[in-house]
Design an enzyme around this catalytic site. Structure first.
Site, PDB file in Angstrom:
ATOM      1  N   SER A  68     -41.909  -1.482 -50.601  1.00 19.64           N
ATOM      2  CA  SER A  68     -41.121  -0.423 -51.090  1.00 19.64           C
ATOM      3  C   SER A  68     -39.765  -0.847 -51.825  1.00 19.64           C
ATOM      4  O   SER A  68     -39.884  -1.554 -52.643  1.00 19.64           O
ATOM      5  CB  SER A  68     -40.986   0.880 -50.271  1.00 19.64           C
ATOM      6  N   ASP A 284     -38.990   3.376 -57.506  1.00 22.99           N
ATOM      7  CA  ASP A 284     -38.735   2.344 -56.600  1.00 22.99           C
ATOM      8  C   ASP A 284     -39.703   1.188 -56.688  1.00 22.99           C
ATOM      9  O   ASP A 284     -40.483   1.284 -57.532  1.00 22.99           O
ATOM     10  CB  ASP A 284     -38.375   2.654 -55.052  1.00 22.99           C
ATOM     11  N   ASP A 286     -42.578   0.322 -55.245  1.00 21.59           N
ATOM     12  CA  ASP A 286     -43.850   0.667 -55.138  1.00 21.59           C
ATOM     13  C   ASP A 286     -44.250   2.121 -55.821  1.00 21.59           C
ATOM     14  O   ASP A 286     -45.372   2.595 -55.493  1.00 21.59           O
ATOM     15  CB  ASP A 286     -44.608   0.661 -53.764  1.00 21.59           C
ATOM     16  N   ALA A 379     -34.229  13.638 -49.483  1.00 17.23           N
ATOM     17  CA  ALA A 379     -33.228  13.500 -50.570  1.00 17.23           C
ATOM     18  C   ALA A 379     -33.278  11.968 -51.044  1.00 17.23           C
ATOM     19  O   ALA A 379     -33.083  11.946 -52.591  1.00 17.23           O
ATOM     20  CB  ALA A 379     -31.817  13.210 -49.598  1.00 17.23           C
ATOM     21  N   ARG A 503     -28.929   8.323 -36.139  1.00 19.48           N
ATOM     22  CA  ARG A 503     -30.385   8.111 -35.618  1.00 19.48           C
ATOM     23  C   ARG A 503     -30.598   6.809 -36.105  1.00 19.48           C
ATOM     24  O   ARG A 503     -30.128   6.116 -36.917  1.00 19.48           O
ATOM     25  CB  ARG A 503     -31.171   9.269 -36.490  1.00 19.48           C
ATOM     26  N   PRO A 504     -31.544   6.203 -35.449  1.00 23.63           N
ATOM     27  CA  PRO A 504     -32.073   4.713 -35.424  1.00 23.63           C
ATOM     28  C   PRO A 504     -33.027   4.834 -36.538  1.00 23.63           C
ATOM     29  O   PRO A 504     -33.814   5.652 -36.707  1.00 23.63           O
ATOM     30  CB  PRO A 504     -33.073   4.443 -34.004  1.00 23.63           C
ATOM     31  N   SER A 505     -33.007   3.816 -37.407  1.00 22.65           N
ATOM     32  CA  SER A 505     -33.983   3.749 -38.505  1.00 22.65           C
ATOM     33  C   SER A 505     -35.484   3.243 -37.820  1.00 22.65           C
ATOM     34  O   SER A 505     -35.415   2.534 -36.921  1.00 22.65           O
ATOM     35  CB  SER A 505     -33.423   2.403 -39.613  1.00 22.65           C
TER      36      SER A 505
END
Ligand code: NG1
Ligand code: ZN
Length: 550
Positions: A68, A284, A286, A379, A503-505
């Site tokens: 991506s 982006d 892809d 977003a 938050r964790p990715s």
């Protein structure tokens, strides 16, 4: 029988050994890491895709090889389920287990158990369609994937170098072929035909649309946009930029949707190409994310992100439903994540039902299915619109009582064809935005004026163990590490209009920090102070605070 078929994979599996020190995880976007360590993963994903197809009675499963918006050296792979949707979540853990089996013997033992536990009938056929983006590591990875598919005797279709959303489209089109639910011709050509004919119907009779500048991120979107342009003929003109798909290192580099969203500025390569007032958009790597932007008369950059797209599109669809006389029967709803700008949530919640769900397309998609028409956008520009089966039937069977109702009904039906309902699709979303702008006679300025974004900042923090960070309330609050949320709350309280969450990715080995506040300076300060708390909590060396912009 199980064990003999699975044991037969041994010679091929030996050609694709797992690198010793790497742990793989099937995250929100499948497996994703440096392209050169993924060979064994691709082989194993080939086996998994074949097993998934067998489990689904021979329906076609999709495999997309892409990373991506990530840097060119990264690559990744994800599976697409028969209706064109993300892999069912219960299989994510199975995929992780199988990818991490340390040796061929462990892999075979793991697969035998897996096939038994899930009662997969190996005598069923397996059908898989795959595609890849333009990354240089893609071809070798696809050949590892092919070995995995060959090991289980799957029937394979190579869709070549194409976008993620086109692969999703193909999966659904193949699986609905010849049924009353046919999604379209199961070819790339079928995709362009479907989108372009719906677009032409929707803009017929409208004033000519000014040319649109498209930043293709030097990725596969450049090919797709070119082909789409040929089908659209003179209904709209594209000016394609960043189309260097073979220049080493160019992919997503200082361009593309992720650059625009995270840097909140014009890609340097577009300077001098974009005139004041002209609108432009970035795809982006892809082509499943889309960001719009324009320069005002002072050459000031304005970004129109996924939240702005959701606001524009939801209002337009709501108006059409009303104009068609269907507003009692069909309700529009919105799905967002915690990353949605607070100003967008306020704007939307005053008008339509809004749901907040955890990050990851599968959560958004699933929640959007509960509305008659569900609009979901992250977003970052990934999103789509879902029309429920009942809604599509109502649209077809509705008997209009005036020419205006009939026109609105026709437009809604055309929208169901223009929008790629399987997954976020930058090109389909771009045409959707162009339709709305054409109908409302909006430039970027009027669109931007729907509401004013709160200044915000996203940063990432490298920590020892991101899994130590656990969240609740659609990721808006931390429950672990203990005590950290209280510290964040105390900090946020001191900032006007402040909001921040951690938050964790799911795609990178980092923890993400988001902050917004009423001024840019305050948003930046809040983000860096929360990032500092996170880093301290993780017990690192404060002299080397590894806090970076996303
Ligand atoms: P992670 O790495 O879990 O934050 C990112 C995006 C998601 C989604 C996935 C899949 C942000 C903050 N996060 O996930 O929205 O698009 O990648 O690509 O944009
Ligand atoms: Zn993408």
């Amino acid at each position: 029988m199980t064990s003999s078929i699975i044991h037969d994979i041994k010679p091929l599996a030996d050609l694709h050994p797992k690198p010793e020190s790497v742990h793989f995880q099937y995250g929100t976007a499948g497996f994703r890491t440096l392209g050169h360590v993924l060979d064994s993963v691709l082989f194993r994903v080939g086996i998994l895709a074949a097993l998934r197809s067998k489990k689904q009675d021979g329906k076609t499963i999709g495999v997309m090889v892409t990373a991506s918006h990530n840097p060119e050296v990264d690559n990744g792979v994800k599976l697409v389920d028969p209706r064109g949707e993300m892999l069912e979540s219960s299989w994510e853990a199975h995929a992780t287990n199988i990818a991490n089996a340390p040796t061929t013997d462990a892999l075979v033992a793991g697969l035998v158990k897996f096939v038994d536990d899930l009662k997969i009938d190996l005598s069923k056929p397996a059908r898989v369609v795959y595609a890849r983006d333009t990354r240089p590591s893609g071809a070798a990875l696809v050949s590892a994937l092919d070995d995995g598919l060959k090991a289980l005797g799957a029937e394979v279709r190579d869709a070549g170098v194409t976008t993620t959303p086109i692969l999703h489209y193909l999966v659904k089109a193949i699986n609905t072929k010849g049924t009353s639910d046919s999604y379209g011709d199961d070819s790339e050509e079928g995709y362009y035909q479907k989108l372009s004919s719906a677009f032409k119907r929707l803009v017929k009779g409208r004033p000519a649309i000014p040319p649109l500048l498209i930043d293709c991120a030097n990725g596969v979107g450049a090919f797709a946009a070119e082909k789409l342009a040929q089908h659209l003929q003179d209904s709209i003109t594209f000016i394609l930029a960043n189309t260097s798909t073979t220049t080493p290192g160019a992919l997503n580099n200082a361009c593309g949707a992720d650059f625009v969203k995270t840097q909140q500025k014009l890609p340097p390569s577009l300077e001098g190409k974009l005139k004041s007032g002209q609108r432009a958009c970035s795809l982006d790597g892809d082509a499943d994310r889309l960001m719009y932007f324009y320069l005002d008369e002072h050459s000031q950059f304005h970004m129109l992100d996924g939240d702005k797209i959701a606001a524009l599109v939801a209002a337009f669809i709501g108006e059409l439903v009303k104009a068609a006389g269907l507003d009692e029967d069909i309700k529009v709803g919105i799905v967002q994540t915690a990353y949605a700008n607070g100003a967008s949530t306020k704007y939307l919640a005053d008008r339509v039902p809004v749901k907040c769900v955890p990050t990851g397309v599968k959560h958004l998609h699933h929640a959007a299915e509960s509305f008659d028409i569900g609009v979901y956008f992250e977003a970052n520009g990934h999103g789509t619109v879902l029309f429920s089966r009942e809604t599509q039937e109502k649209l077809r069977s509705h008997e209009p009582t005036s020419p205006a109702q009939s026109t609105a009904q026709g437009h809604l039906i055309a929208l169901t064809e223009l929008i790629n309902q399987t997954v976020g699709d930058a090109l389909s979303d771009m045409l959707l935005v162009e339709v709305v702008l054409a109908h409302k006679s909006y430039t970027g300025i009027e669109w931007d004026a729907l509401y004013a974004d709160l200044p915000n900042r996203l940063v990432k923090v490298v920590v020892g163990d991101r899994n130590a960070f656990r969240t609740v309330d659609a990721e808006r609050r931390l429950v672990s590490p203990a005590g950290l949320q209280e510290k964040i709350d105390a900090l946020v309280g001191g900032f006007e209009g402040g909001r921040s969450f951690v938050r964790p990715s799911g795609t990178e080995d980092v923890v993400r920090v988001y902050a917004e506040a009423s001024s840019r300076v305050q948003a930046d300060e809040l983000a860096f102070r929360v990032a500092g708390l996170v880093y301290d909590q993780a017990g690192g060396d404060p002299a080397k605070r590894p806090v970076e912009f996303l």
